[in-house]
Design a protein around this motif. Structure first.
Motif, PDB file in Angstrom:
ATOM      1  N   ASP A  27       3.232  10.744  12.281  1.00  0.00           N
ATOM      2  CA  ASP A  27       1.961  11.404  12.632  1.00  0.00           C
ATOM      3  C   ASP A  27       0.846  11.019  11.659  1.00  0.00           C
ATOM      4  OD1 ASP A  27       3.116  12.844  10.525  1.00  0.00           O
ATOM      5  OD2 ASP A  27       2.558  14.815  11.305  1.00  0.00           O
ATOM      6  N   TRP A  28       1.197  10.849  10.370  1.00  0.00           N
ATOM      7  CA  TRP A  28       0.176  10.486   9.390  1.00  0.00           C
ATOM      8  C   TRP A  28      -0.439   9.121   9.684  1.00  0.00           C
ATOM      9  CZ3 TRP A  28      -2.668  11.770   5.055  1.00  0.00           C
ATOM     10  CH2 TRP A  28      -2.584  13.103   4.668  1.00  0.00           C
ATOM     11  N   TRP A  29       0.334   8.245  10.307  1.00  0.00           N
ATOM     12  CA  TRP A  29      -0.182   6.901  10.607  1.00  0.00           C
ATOM     13  C   TRP A  29      -1.366   6.999  11.577  1.00  0.00           C
ATOM     14  CZ3 TRP A  29       1.150   2.408   8.258  1.00  0.00           C
ATOM     15  CH2 TRP A  29       0.621   1.245   8.804  1.00  0.00           C
ATOM     16  N   GLN A  30      -1.291   7.974  12.495  1.00  0.00           N
ATOM     17  CA  GLN A  30      -2.388   8.198  13.445  1.00  0.00           C
ATOM     18  C   GLN A  30      -3.606   8.759  12.711  1.00  0.00           C
ATOM     19  OE1 GLN A  30      -2.025   7.304  16.642  1.00  0.00           O
ATOM     20  NE2 GLN A  30       0.033   6.661  16.005  1.00  0.00           N
ATOM     21  N   PHE A  31      -3.331   9.600  11.722  1.00  0.00           N
ATOM     22  CA  PHE A  31      -4.392  10.298  11.005  1.00  0.00           C
ATOM     23  C   PHE A  31      -5.029   9.382   9.956  1.00  0.00           C
ATOM     24  CE2 PHE A  31      -5.312  13.122   7.273  1.00  0.00           C
ATOM     25  CZ  PHE A  31      -6.393  13.791   7.821  1.00  0.00           C
ATOM     26  N   MET A  32      -4.182   8.689   9.211  1.00  0.00           N
ATOM     27  CA  MET A  32      -4.647   7.833   8.125  1.00  0.00           C
ATOM     28  C   MET A  32      -3.560   6.808   7.812  1.00  0.00           C
ATOM     29  SD  MET A  32      -6.235   9.444   4.690  1.00  0.00           S
ATOM     30  CE  MET A  32      -6.710   8.335   3.401  1.00  0.00           C
ATOM     31  N   PRO A  33      -3.592   5.647   8.437  1.00  0.00           N
ATOM     32  CA  PRO A  33      -2.522   4.674   8.214  1.00  0.00           C
ATOM     33  C   PRO A  33      -2.488   4.230   6.762  1.00  0.00           C
ATOM     34  CG  PRO A  33      -4.272   3.750   9.587  1.00  0.00           C
ATOM     35  CD  PRO A  33      -4.627   5.182   9.367  1.00  0.00           C
ATOM     36  N   SER A  34      -1.268   4.134   6.208  1.00  0.00           N
ATOM     37  CA  SER A  34      -1.154   3.742   4.798  1.00  0.00           C
ATOM     38  C   SER A  34      -0.886   2.245   4.666  1.00  0.00           C
ATOM     39  CB  SER A  34      -0.058   4.556   4.116  1.00  0.00           C
ATOM     40  OG  SER A  34       1.144   4.422   4.843  1.00  0.00           O
ATOM     41  N   GLY A  35      -0.990   1.527   5.774  1.00  0.00           N
ATOM     42  CA  GLY A  35      -0.894   0.057   5.748  1.00  0.00           C
ATOM     43  C   GLY A  35       0.398  -0.415   5.111  1.00  0.00           C
ATOM     44  N   SER A  36       0.247  -1.290   4.116  1.00  0.00           N
ATOM     45  CA  SER A  36       1.441  -1.812   3.440  1.00  0.00           C
ATOM     46  C   SER A  36       1.880  -0.892   2.311  1.00  0.00           C
ATOM     47  CB  SER A  36       1.156  -3.202   2.862  1.00  0.00           C
ATOM     48  OG  SER A  36       0.904  -4.089   3.924  1.00  0.00           O
ATOM     49  N   ALA A  37       1.087   0.135   2.036  1.00  0.00           N
ATOM     50  CA  ALA A  37       1.359   1.036   0.893  1.00  0.00           C
ATOM     51  C   ALA A  37       1.745   0.205  -0.322  1.00  0.00           C
ATOM     52  CB  ALA A  37       2.392   2.084   1.250  1.00  0.00           C
ATOM     53  N   THR A  38       2.995   0.390  -0.840  1.00  0.00           N
ATOM     54  CA  THR A  38       3.363  -0.420  -2.019  1.00  0.00           C
ATOM     55  C   THR A  38       4.392  -1.489  -1.659  1.00  0.00           C
ATOM     56  OG1 THR A  38       5.296   0.877  -2.645  1.00  0.00           O
ATOM     57  CG2 THR A  38       3.171   1.686  -3.416  1.00  0.00           C
ATOM     58  N   LYS A  39       4.723  -1.570  -0.369  1.00  0.00           N
ATOM     59  CA  LYS A  39       5.790  -2.466   0.118  1.00  0.00           C
ATOM     60  C   LYS A  39       7.136  -2.135  -0.508  1.00  0.00           C
ATOM     61  CE  LYS A  39       3.465  -6.479   1.941  1.00  0.00           C
ATOM     62  NZ  LYS A  39       3.585  -7.861   2.251  1.00  0.00           N
ATOM     63  N   HIS A  40       7.356  -0.874  -0.730  1.00  0.00           N
ATOM     64  CA  HIS A  40       8.621  -0.461  -1.345  1.00  0.00           C
ATOM     65  C   HIS A  40       9.800  -0.659  -0.388  1.00  0.00           C
ATOM     66  CE1 HIS A  40      11.351   1.911  -3.861  1.00  0.00           C
ATOM     67  NE2 HIS A  40      11.628   2.670  -2.816  1.00  0.00           N
ATOM     68  N   TYR A  41       9.514  -0.592   0.912  1.00  0.00           N
ATOM     69  CA  TYR A  41      10.580  -0.815   1.902  1.00  0.00           C
ATOM     70  C   TYR A  41      11.180  -2.204   1.680  1.00  0.00           C
ATOM     71  CZ  TYR A  41      12.925  -0.872   6.458  1.00  0.00           C
ATOM     72  OH  TYR A  41      13.871  -0.936   7.456  1.00  0.00           O
ATOM     73  N   GLU A  42      10.301  -3.146   1.398  1.00  0.00           N
ATOM     74  CA  GLU A  42      10.776  -4.518   1.142  1.00  0.00           C
ATOM     75  C   GLU A  42      11.308  -4.660  -0.299  1.00  0.00           C
ATOM     76  OE1 GLU A  42       7.811  -7.486   2.028  1.00  0.00           O
ATOM     77  OE2 GLU A  42       8.925  -9.044   0.941  1.00  0.00           O
ATOM     78  N   PHE A  43      10.612  -4.019  -1.253  1.00  0.00           N
ATOM     79  CA  PHE A  43      10.914  -4.288  -2.669  1.00  0.00           C
ATOM     80  C   PHE A  43      11.730  -3.187  -3.366  1.00  0.00           C
ATOM     81  CE2 PHE A  43       6.731  -6.741  -2.382  1.00  0.00           C
ATOM     82  CZ  PHE A  43       7.379  -7.958  -2.215  1.00  0.00           C
ATOM     83  N   TYR A  44      12.439  -2.347  -2.574  1.00  0.00           N
ATOM     84  CA  TYR A  44      13.109  -1.214  -3.239  1.00  0.00           C
ATOM     85  C   TYR A  44      14.090  -1.673  -4.316  1.00  0.00           C
ATOM     86  CZ  TYR A  44      17.134  -1.951  -0.092  1.00  0.00           C
ATOM     87  OH  TYR A  44      18.199  -2.480   0.581  1.00  0.00           O
ATOM     88  N   LYS A  45      14.759  -2.790  -4.083  1.00  0.00           N
ATOM     89  CA  LYS A  45      15.747  -3.229  -5.090  1.00  0.00           C
ATOM     90  C   LYS A  45      15.051  -3.608  -6.405  1.00  0.00           C
ATOM     91  CE  LYS A  45      19.383  -4.684  -2.015  1.00  0.00           C
ATOM     92  NZ  LYS A  45      19.791  -5.764  -1.147  1.00  0.00           N
ATOM     93  N   GLU A  46      13.944  -4.314  -6.279  1.00  0.00           N
ATOM     94  CA  GLU A  46      13.180  -4.691  -7.487  1.00  0.00           C
ATOM     95  C   GLU A  46      12.678  -3.424  -8.193  1.00  0.00           C
ATOM     96  OE1 GLU A  46      12.986  -6.079  -4.573  1.00  0.00           O
ATOM     97  OE2 GLU A  46      13.044  -8.261  -4.796  1.00  0.00           O
ATOM     98  N   ASP A  47      12.207  -2.460  -7.391  1.00  0.00           N
ATOM     99  CA  ASP A  47      11.715  -1.213  -7.997  1.00  0.00           C
ATOM    100  C   ASP A  47      12.842  -0.466  -8.710  1.00  0.00           C
ATOM    101  OD1 ASP A  47       9.125  -1.674  -7.246  1.00  0.00           O
ATOM    102  OD2 ASP A  47       9.259  -0.538  -5.372  1.00  0.00           O
ATOM    103  N   PHE A  48      14.026  -0.483  -8.116  1.00  0.00           N
ATOM    104  CA  PHE A  48      15.160   0.209  -8.759  1.00  0.00           C
ATOM    105  C   PHE A  48      15.637  -0.566  -9.994  1.00  0.00           C
ATOM    106  CE2 PHE A  48      16.412   2.200  -4.395  1.00  0.00           C
ATOM    107  CZ  PHE A  48      15.314   3.026  -4.469  1.00  0.00           C
ATOM    108  N   ASP A  49      15.468  -1.878  -9.980  1.00  0.00           N
ATOM    109  CA  ASP A  49      15.776  -2.649 -11.196  1.00  0.00           C
ATOM    110  C   ASP A  49      14.898  -2.162 -12.343  1.00  0.00           C
ATOM    111  OD1 ASP A  49      17.741  -4.243 -10.130  1.00  0.00           O
ATOM    112  OD2 ASP A  49      16.411  -5.925  -9.657  1.00  0.00           O
ATOM    113  N   LEU A  50      13.623  -1.928 -12.020  1.00  0.00           N
ATOM    114  CA  LEU A  50      12.698  -1.447 -13.063  1.00  0.00           C
ATOM    115  C   LEU A  50      13.103  -0.048 -13.535  1.00  0.00           C
ATOM    116  CD1 LEU A  50       9.264  -2.656 -11.581  1.00  0.00           C
ATOM    117  CD2 LEU A  50      10.608  -3.709 -13.402  1.00  0.00           C
ATOM    118  N   ALA A  51      13.466   0.803 -12.574  1.00  0.00           N
ATOM    119  CA  ALA A  51      13.895   2.167 -12.945  1.00  0.00           C
ATOM    120  C   ALA A  51      15.117   2.087 -13.858  1.00  0.00           C
ATOM    121  CB  ALA A  51      14.211   2.984 -11.692  1.00  0.00           C
TER     122      ALA A  51
END
Ligand code: BGC
Length: 386
Positions: A27-51
């Protein structure tokens, strides 16, 4: 030196719509699309490496219901598998996953038929929960049913600045009641699933936003207002959920406090974040002491600051941890502390301006850069000691 209890969880939190790209069915996409946001869907492994490099041993994230169920009659198995991969990626790095089932967004198909005002929403939610919890149960111990129901209702149904943009006390009360029954049913469903699978008891809770309401003088009228707000916003819901035995621990999010009278000279001395929120770690302490009466473990699921001054971020974390330590000394069993957020992200109606991250995101290149505050915090995580 402040030592924390053995096995303390240290880490940070995110939510799907705020970090994942292309959540087009929400529903938020209709209200205010967040576009690529941080691309965490693609980069979650890299982000978890940092964590992991930052010595986090816990991470809270949310599942985007609309991804998993983009249409009423369609569960997308590929997306469910994605979240299983996310959990596995955390486990492989020895990071405890803490999974939120609903963080402010709804599938658009449900929003279009009334969202939580639609009686069938409870049935739909439980079906979604059954699906994802059954699939992930083996690898997840901590579940959060709903993120900050009071904040959601306040912005979505009272002030009308978030979807579904309603300004109706009547509807707000309806949704409030619905979310209470939704949480209780979800709590029991999750426990049932674990029992049927012969798995150890899960820990299920809600993420309750606690906001400090303080009065700086003895004016009885101001005192009455602040006490009323404190009960109404902070404790009314917790009282009900605890009475119904539907919390295995208390999950809390704390950011700021507000004061009356608004022109009190003392207020000039209290620093503020970039968003104009008072930085008041003592407020968290006061709230934790009040929470003690429930006699349940507590988990700090969110605490953070939006600031362009990273020294201020570290001071913020340091001061809050000092008070959390004091609360532990005072007999409150705190399981862990998660900073909001792991990475800069989409801050709802405020867009990408606010910077809450331990890790900076360059929105042009999606490059990540670890902030100094994150490094300082990582030593606390590593040594279990401030
Ligand atoms: C919410 C987050 C939000 C954060 C900072 C919390 O109330 O759970 O989604 O980004 O506050 O405003």
């Amino acid at each position: 030196m402040y030592e924390f209890p053995k096995g303390f969880f240290w880490g940070s939190a995110t939510s799907s719509f705020q970090v994942e790209e292309n959540n087009i069915y929400s529903d938020w996409w209709q209200f205010m699309p967040s576009g690529s946001a941080t691309k965490h869907y693609e980069f979650y492994k890299e982000d978890f490496d940092l964590a992991k490099a930052l010595h986090h041993n816990a991470h809270r994230f949310s599942i985007e219901w609309a991804r998993v169920q983009p249409q009423e009659d369609n569960f997308n198995e590929k997306e469910i598998k994605h979240y299983k991969d996310v959990v596995s990626a955390l486990r492989e790095r020895n990071i405890e996953p803490i999974v939120t089932l609903n963080h402010f967004t709804l599938p658009n198909w449900l929003a279009k038929t009334g969202g939580w005002l639609n009686k069938k929403s409870v049935f739909y939610f439980l079906r979604y929960v059954e699906k994802v919890v059954s699939y992930l149960a083996k690898d997840v111990k901590f579940w959060i049913t709903i993120n900050e129901p009071m904040v959601y209702i306040y912005y979505g149904y009272i002030r009308g600045i978030w979807p579904p943009q309603e300004k109706s006390l009547f509807k707000a009360i309806k949704v409030y009641k619905r979310l209470i029954s939704l949480h209780i049913k979800t709590y029991h469903l999750i426990h049932k699933i674990y029992k049927e699978k012969n798995l150890e008891f899960p820990f299920v809770s809600i993420a309750k936003h606690l906001h400090g309401f303080f009065c700086l003088n003895n004016n009885p009228y101001y005192r009455f207002i602040q006490n009323f707000k404190d009960y109404f916003f902070n404790f009314m819901l917790l009282d009900i959920l605890v009475k119904n035995k539907s919390l295995d621990f208390i999950g809390i999010n704390y950011y700021t406090s507000e004061f009356l009278p608004k022109n009190h000279p003392e207020l000039k001395k209290i620093p503020k974040s970039d968003l104009g929120w008072f930085i008041y770690p003592e407020g968290l302490y006061t709230l934790l002491l009040k929470i003690k009466r429930y006699n349940l473990d507590v988990f700090i699921l969110e605490n953070g600051i939006s600031t362009s001054d990273d020294n201020m971020r570290w001071d913020f974390i340091y001061e809050h941890l000092k008070y959390i330590h004091q609360a532990i000394e005072n007999g409150i069993n705190i399981l862990g502390y998660l900073y909001w957020s792991l990475i800069d992200n989409f801050e709802w109606e405020k867009g990408f301006g606010p910077r809450f991250g331990l890790i900076e995101v360059d929105y042009a290149t999606f490059k990540r850069k670890i902030r100094e505050s994150a490094k300082k915090f990582s030593l606390v995580c590593k040594n279990n000691c401030l």
